[in-house]
Design a protein around this motif. Sequence first.
Motif, PDB file in Angstrom:
ATOM      1  N   LEU A   7      29.210  87.001  28.681  1.00 12.12           N
ATOM      2  CA  LEU A   7      28.032  87.861  28.592  1.00 12.12           C
ATOM      3  C   LEU A   7      26.999  87.500  29.652  1.00 12.12           C
ATOM      4  CD1 LEU A   7      27.619  88.114  24.729  1.00 12.12           C
ATOM      5  CD2 LEU A   7      27.945  90.043  26.286  1.00 12.12           C
ATOM      6  N   ALA A  13      32.915  91.255  27.157  1.00 13.34           N
ATOM      7  CA  ALA A  13      31.514  91.268  27.574  1.00 13.34           C
ATOM      8  C   ALA A  13      31.131  92.609  28.186  1.00 13.34           C
ATOM      9  CB  ALA A  13      31.250  90.141  28.566  1.00 13.34           C
ATOM     10  N   ALA A  53      28.293  95.050  26.666  1.00 14.58           N
ATOM     11  CA  ALA A  53      27.169  95.497  27.496  1.00 14.58           C
ATOM     12  C   ALA A  53      27.040  97.011  27.461  1.00 14.58           C
ATOM     13  CB  ALA A  53      27.354  95.003  28.933  1.00 14.58           C
TER      14      ALA A  53
END
Length: 220
Positions: free
Chosen positions: A17, A192, A196
């Motif tokens: 992340l 990730a 997002a």
Amino acid sequence: MEKALVIGASGGIGQALVAELAQRYDVTALSRRADGLDVTDEASVAATLGALEEPFARIIVATGALEIDGHQPERTIKALEPEAMMAQFRLNTLGPALVLKHVWRLIPRKSPSVVAVLSARVGSIGDNKIGGWVSYRTAKAGVNQVVHTAAIELARTHKQACLIALHPGTVATPFTQKYLGRYPSVPPQEAAANLAGVLDARRPEDTGQFYDWANTQVPW
């Protein structure tokens, strides 16, 4: 450049992340390993987050564990061990709750922001069809309630904020290594990127909800 905060940045998903968000944000990464941040210790949480000043457009709480001190998820409630269950609650429920308590002042009041707490689909009561994993399920159900309750309070003062629980899916990390053969999994970088995208899709009216990595709402 807007700022992002990742708490639990040393874990497999946390590291990914940080890398994903760094493409668009100035990222502050915090973890127990690098910064001594113990989310189960309020003094540690208060001191670490108290050292931060500027507001963050993205805040992700990526802490947690499936196994703690060698205790594996129970196959049945008959295998429940009190201390193992309390350890799950301390890390997976109390920890994020303390973070939300002390990160509150870092959520902007006059600009959009998204705050996400990583949860797990097994914490969904409505989606539970097979039983088992009593301690982990209960801790994640607890953190879902924390998120939902805090989101109601946040909306009163932070009209452009969105606070959600977020299921990342099964990610190929040491966290899930023993269980990877049972469920489809993705590498941390892909997870990730998915997460997002979910954060980017959120709006204030989505606050207090539970989403998975595919941007689908999960039942409580």
